[in-house]
Design a protein around this motif. Sequence first.
Motif, short mmCIF file in Angstrom:
data_model
loop_
_atom_site.label_atom_id
_atom_site.label_comp_id
_atom_site.label_asym_id
_atom_site.label_seq_id
_atom_site.Cartn_x
_atom_site.Cartn_y
_atom_site.Cartn_z
N GLY A 149 0.81 -1.21 0.00
CA GLY A 149 0.00 0.00 0.00
C GLY A 149 0.84 1.26 0.00
N GLY A 150 1.90 1.27 0.81
CA GLY A 150 2.77 2.44 0.87
C GLY A 150 3.46 2.72 -0.44
N LEU A 151 3.94 1.66 -1.10
CA LEU A 151 4.58 1.82 -2.40
C LEU A 151 3.56 2.27 -3.45
N SER A 152 2.41 1.61 -3.47
CA SER A 152 1.37 1.93 -4.46
C SER A 152 0.84 3.35 -4.27
N SER A 153 0.81 3.81 -3.02
CA SER A 153 0.34 5.16 -2.74
C SER A 153 1.13 6.19 -3.52
N ARG A 154 2.43 6.00 -3.54
CA ARG A 154 3.29 6.94 -4.25
C ARG A 154 3.30 6.67 -5.75
N LEU A 155 3.36 5.39 -6.11
CA LEU A 155 3.53 5.01 -7.51
C LEU A 155 2.25 5.24 -8.32
N LEU A 156 1.13 4.70 -7.87
CA LEU A 156 -0.12 4.81 -8.63
C LEU A 156 -0.58 6.26 -8.75
N THR A 157 -0.47 7.00 -7.64
CA THR A 157 -0.92 8.40 -7.68
C THR A 157 -0.09 9.21 -8.66
N GLY A 158 1.22 8.99 -8.65
CA GLY A 158 2.09 9.74 -9.56
C GLY A 158 1.85 9.38 -11.01
N LEU A 159 1.71 8.10 -11.30
CA LEU A 159 1.47 7.68 -12.68
C LEU A 159 0.11 8.16 -13.18
N ALA A 160 -0.91 8.06 -12.32
CA ALA A 160 -2.24 8.54 -12.72
C ALA A 160 -2.25 10.05 -12.91
N ALA A 161 -1.48 10.76 -12.07
CA ALA A 161 -1.43 12.22 -12.17
C ALA A 161 -0.85 12.68 -13.49
N GLU A 162 0.06 11.89 -14.07
CA GLU A 162 0.65 12.28 -15.34
C GLU A 162 -0.39 12.27 -16.45
N VAL A 163 -1.39 11.40 -16.34
CA VAL A 163 -2.43 11.30 -17.36
C VAL A 163 -3.63 12.18 -17.02
N LEU A 164 -4.01 12.20 -15.74
CA LEU A 164 -5.25 12.85 -15.31
C LEU A 164 -5.05 14.16 -14.57
N GLY A 165 -3.80 14.56 -14.37
CA GLY A 165 -3.54 15.73 -13.53
C GLY A 165 -3.51 15.31 -12.07
N TRP A 166 -3.04 16.21 -11.20
CA TRP A 166 -2.88 15.79 -9.80
C TRP A 166 -4.23 15.54 -9.14
N GLN A 244 12.12 17.34 -10.34
CA GLN A 244 11.31 18.11 -11.28
C GLN A 244 11.92 19.47 -11.59
N ARG A 245 13.11 19.71 -11.02
CA ARG A 245 13.85 20.93 -11.34
C ARG A 245 14.93 20.61 -12.38
N ASP A 246 15.66 21.67 -12.81
CA ASP A 246 16.79 21.47 -13.70
C ASP A 246 17.84 20.61 -12.98
N PRO A 247 18.57 19.77 -13.67
CA PRO A 247 18.61 19.65 -15.14
C PRO A 247 17.67 18.59 -15.71
N TRP A 248 16.83 17.96 -14.84
CA TRP A 248 16.04 16.82 -15.32
C TRP A 248 14.60 17.21 -15.71
N GLN A 249 13.94 17.97 -14.85
CA GLN A 249 12.55 18.39 -15.08
C GLN A 249 11.65 17.19 -15.40
N LEU A 250 11.71 16.19 -14.53
CA LEU A 250 10.93 14.97 -14.74
C LEU A 250 9.45 15.21 -14.44
N SER A 251 8.59 14.44 -15.07
CA SER A 251 7.15 14.53 -14.83
C SER A 251 6.78 13.78 -13.56
N GLU A 252 5.50 13.95 -13.11
CA GLU A 252 5.04 13.25 -11.93
C GLU A 252 5.14 11.73 -12.11
N GLY A 253 4.83 11.25 -13.31
CA GLY A 253 4.90 9.82 -13.56
C GLY A 253 6.32 9.29 -13.48
#
Length: 398
Positions: A149-166, A244-253
Amino acid sequence: MTDGEPNATSDRRTVVAVFLAGVAVFLVLYETQGLIPAIRDAYSIDAPTASLTVSATNVAMACFLIPFSLLASRIGHARQIAAGVIVAAVLALILPFMPSAELLIAVRFLQGIAIASVPATAMAYLSLRLSPSALPGAIGVYIAGNTIGGLSSRLLTGLAAEVLGWHGGLAFTAAVSLALGLIVVWLLRRDLTATAPKRRVAHEGQPRRSPIPLGHGLWAIYLTGFLCMIVFGGSFTMLGSRLQRDPWQLSEGAVALFFLIYLVGTVVTTYYGRLALRFTRTRLTLIGMVVAVIGAVLTLVNSLPVIVIGMSLLTGGFFLGHTGASAAASTARPGVDTTRSAAIYLTVYYLGTSLGAWLSAVLFTDYAWPGVVVMCVISLAAVVVLVGFTQRHRSSPS
């Protein structure tokens, strides 16, 4: 008599229900941790304020663990577990619609209260429902549910946020949690209508356990968990902001994938028993702290592969310290109520999460990632000093 009539089928149903309850509540416990930058921007607040969406939940959880552990025997363990799972999920569903940061944080605090009802009750419920021979395996299954649950909390929310917004990411996680919660209620349906079990009383001729003597040993154990969780909770809370800052600027997913590092903890906890046969808990804790310090320092390098290695070492070291301290807090010893001791450990542990999340945000705002690393190194060094002090205290003549 315990909640309901135990038999092989009901025992399996109980274990599955508690496993899913752990997944469901821990699924929403850390759901905002990987979304701190998005929440900060959405409400035009600073990072320390946004981090309160993590801290508030953990503070509430810490404050209500002991009260819920006392309440369960009155209202019924199954009822408390079912209610906590459903309420936490319903609050998660309304979370994305909060119009202000203050209300968002307030709902997260209420979530923490609801979530606390499950870890405060689950192990006691299993001990009431299962035979002593089946209990260790069932507890292992429950802890696995917490980890998933703890892992999925971070992983699923972040991946879903990339498609659906936060907002959509939070809503998706809430929907999954609610679905799991409804399954839990169905599995516990017979126990929900059963009378609450009577309190166990001491056998005739056996003295009741006295309150926990808060000596150097127990406080050292509690503080070890507290300091370790400052490091673990704080570093992962601000990891997304850094990436999510320079130099990577990664997405939530993309940031969410970094939380797969959490699986290192699953490996460490799985093999901890074998390691404990070769090394003492003190030595394993010291090894863990050294490994975690090396990992924290490596994260200063601006290279994604090196950051992954560093966070993996930090995670492994954290779990060496936390697993040993958690087991020690729950170990039976004369004059110690182990249930209460474990509850106190969890209370202090989640307070460490809260402080780490907030403090790391403050340090990151003022000093960027090096500030977070300094916090980690100081906390880990404090554990080493604490362990050394405890060892000297034990070895000194009385």
